[in-house]
Design an enzyme around this catalytic site. Structure first.
Site, PDB file in Angstrom:
ATOM      1  CD  GLU A 153     -48.292  42.249  59.509  1.00 23.51           C
ATOM      2  OE1 GLU A 153     -48.710  43.337  59.928  1.00 23.51           O
ATOM      3  OE2 GLU A 153     -48.521  41.172  60.087  1.00 23.51           O
ATOM      4  NE  ARG A 174     -47.714  54.867  59.475  1.00 24.08           N
ATOM      5  CZ  ARG A 174     -47.971  55.554  58.374  1.00 24.08           C
ATOM      6  NH1 ARG A 174     -49.144  56.139  58.212  1.00 24.08           N
ATOM      7  NH2 ARG A 174     -47.058  55.662  57.413  1.00 24.08           N
ATOM      8  CB  CYS A 221     -52.203  37.694  48.722  1.00 22.55           C
ATOM      9  SG  CYS A 221     -53.157  36.205  49.108  1.00 22.55           S
ATOM     10  CG  HIS A 257     -51.163  34.827  45.377  1.00 24.09           C
ATOM     11  ND1 HIS A 257     -50.960  35.679  46.438  1.00 24.09           N
ATOM     12  CD2 HIS A 257     -50.613  35.452  44.288  1.00 24.09           C
ATOM     13  CE1 HIS A 257     -50.329  36.751  46.028  1.00 24.09           C
ATOM     14  NE2 HIS A 257     -50.102  36.647  44.733  1.00 24.09           N
ATOM     15  CG  ASP A 271     -49.326  39.812  43.536  1.00 22.45           C
ATOM     16  OD1 ASP A 271     -48.816  38.690  43.356  1.00 22.45           O
ATOM     17  OD2 ASP A 271     -49.856  40.146  44.619  1.00 22.45           O
TER      18      ASP A 271
END
Length: 571
Positions: free
Chosen positions: A324, A349, A354, A392, A407
């Site tokens: 997110e 939480r 990435c 990434h 990943d």
């Protein structure tokens, strides 16, 4: 074995002396080879040194106690660095009885002529009287011989721990407090796993019981054959370190021996000046709260660097921590230091993208014992013909001689499990994945979509540096053209379905196909809670909608689409 410079005996308490010995190891470090003398009413000699240092050891021992006065020779076990001078000691101490575990006599008989009429065999926890005090046989939690017995002096509170709490050092020291605290802790753990590799197989409940049983005894000072003296805070921390051992890998990585604390900030002419080329964000595995992280991802299995553990951790992370970018669209900084990542992804939480996800995962893997290398990748979105920047983060993890792509931070159609780097197809619960070579690009991660292979991203095996991620993370989280700044997205993949939210479009993907619907702004707060597990204030949700231009959209109608897609069973 090279014996180091002679070190005289040191006084531990008013009536207890450590007879020092040392030896050089192959890496240039030094290991203590100590013994103990208790000047009780009936003097006790604990362990007998190594044969390599026989003349010096005998001279030092007899400088502390007259051999004719010795009444007890306590042997922890029969390894040569503890029993190497036993025959000479028994000859020099005609009034002494040999004390040890019941199997010790049989084991010693292979090397020396054991005078059985001068032996007394004791069970675990059995005391014997040395005139003015009671001494109790107490097995240390850690040992390399099942016959090992430690010895506790109930009068002085001194405990002889045999091999437990040992470690190599740069130079011999008397007290553990003289060593750099963190290097000392690393050395304790590394030596423990070398001496007793069986601890990685120990049942955690049984192991905790062993440590607790030791902690309940009135131990004030610990001396041992292979380490400096432990007291106070260092003793408490040493016991806490013991508790961690079942979580750590079977074979410890090489550690530099600890240095004296006063020198920890001294200038090292061989050390680099200026910046350092780190392959991670300098996250140290021992700084992660591993218990909290494993609880966050719902993992309660073994903690060893094996392929099944690696796959289980990968799957648990992907299924528990959502992908997110809510903080990005809210204009909050994305910090990649470990404390910030734990506070956000574990304690609060929340999820992340990435750089956050894979940095946290890499640190947790290292804490368990895996070999992890961070890499950079160029994402290849469907229908985009141009080459994109390396934006990434992915990981290479080496397990049992094989390389794997890990990943947990791709979102969308990312893998639920690791993917082999050798081109082998990975059949996973939510699809098929593989890594192929491509001329000019290096390696390409691919996923099967509707019966054909599609590219996810390209990457090379060149390790990435912390500065590479810092720059890319800043661009991705702040630049107005970044897709993460312009578009709200939340995604989560479990074993049987994917949940994907892009803007106000929510898609549920499972074995029956895809179900897509538009959600309203007011619905978003509940949707974030279930299924994504993200609990934001309604005001934060409203601000995220405004930041991405979604706050004033008309109420949507509901549409459902079914796109049949074959479901592939887990391997």
């Amino acid at each position: 074995m090279k014996v180091e410079t002679h070190l005289p005996p040191i006084r531990l308490t008013a009536d207890t002396w450590v007879v020092q010995g040392t030896r050089s190891l192959a890496d240039g470090s030094v290991l203590h080879d100590n013994s103990l003398v208790i000047l009780a009413a009936e003097p006790v000699l604990v362990d007998c040194g190594t044969p390599a240092n026989r003349p010096g050891w005998l001279a030092d021992a007899w400088s502390v106690v007259d051999p004719l006065d010795v009444r007890w020779v306590f042997l922890t076990h029969d390894d040569l660095d503890h029993s190497g001078n036993l025959a000479q000691v028994l000859e020099a101490c005609p009034n002494a009885l040999l004390v040890g575990g019941r199997a010790l006599g049989d084991r010693l008989a292979c090397a020396i002529d054991v005078p059985l009429d001068r032996c007394r065999w004791l069970d675990e926890g059995e005391p014997f009287e040395a005139g003015d005090r009671s001494l109790v046989t107490l097995t240390p939690p850690l040992y390399d011989s099942p016959e090992t017995r430690g010895l506790l002096d109930l009068r002085s509170g001194v405990y002889w721990s045999a091999d437990c709490f040992g470690l190599p050092v740069r130079a011999p020291v008397a007290e553990a407090e003289e060593l750099d605290a963190e290097e000392w802790a690393e050395g304790i753990l590394a030596f423990a796993r070398t001496v007793a590799p069986w601890v990685s197989l120990a049942d955690r409940r049984i192991w905790d019981d062993l440590v607790d049983r030791f902690s309940r005894h009135p131990v004030g000072t610990v001396a041992g054959a292979h380490g400096p003296i432990l007291r106070g805070g260092r003793l408490d921390r040493a016991v806490d370190l013991l508790r961690r051992l079942p979580e750590l890998p079977l074979v410890p990585q090489h550690r530099e021996p600890p240095r004296h604390s006063p020198d920890r900030h001294s200038h090292d002419p061989s050390a680099p000046t200026g910046g350092t080329a780190m392959t991670t964000h300098d996250q140290h595995p021992d700084q992660i709260d591993l218990e909290a992280y494993l609880d966050r991802i719902g993992y309660g299995g073994p903690r060893r660097a094996t392929l099944p553990v690696f796959e289980a951790l990968h799957r648990a992370h992907v299924g528990s921590i959502p992908f997110e970018n809510l903080d990005v669209v809210l204009g909050r900084p994305i910090d990649l230091d470990l404390a910030s990542l734990q506070a956000k992804l574990v304690d609060a939480r929340r999820g992340g993208y990435c750089f956050e996800q894979n940095t946290l995962f890499a640190t947790a893997l290292r804490a368990v014992g895996f070999d992890v290398t961070p890499l950079e990748a160029r994402v290849r979105p469907p229908g985009v013909p141009i080459v994109l920047p390396r934006s990434h983060m992915v990981l290479r993890v080496d397990v049992d001689g094989s390389g794997w792509l890990a990943d947990v931070g791709f979102g969308g159609e990312g893998p639920l499990l690791p993917v082999p780097l050798d081109g082998t197809e990975s059949i996973q619960p939510l699809g098929r994945y593989r890594v192929v070579e491509e001329s000019g690009a290096g390696l390409v991660a691919q996923a099967e979509r509707h019966g054909s292979w599609s590219d996810l991203y390209s990457f090379t095996l060149q390790p990435a540096l912390a500065v590479d991620y810092a720059v890319t993370n800043h661009y991705t989280s702040t630049h107005p053209t970044s897709v993460f700044v312009r578009t709200l997205t939340v995604q989560l993949a479990t074993a049987d379905c994917r949940h994907v939210l892009r803007g106000l479009t929510y898609t549920h993907q499972d074995a029956d196909g895809d179900e897509t619907r538009e959600v309203s702004g007011p619905e978003l707060h509940a949707l974030l809670r279930d299924p994504f597990g993200i609990d934001l204030d309604e005001d934060e949700v409203e601000r995220a909608l405004r930041a991405t231009g979604l706050a004033d959209l008309p109420e949507p109608g509901v549409t459902e689409t079914r796109l049949p897609e074959p479901h592939v069973a887990a391997r």
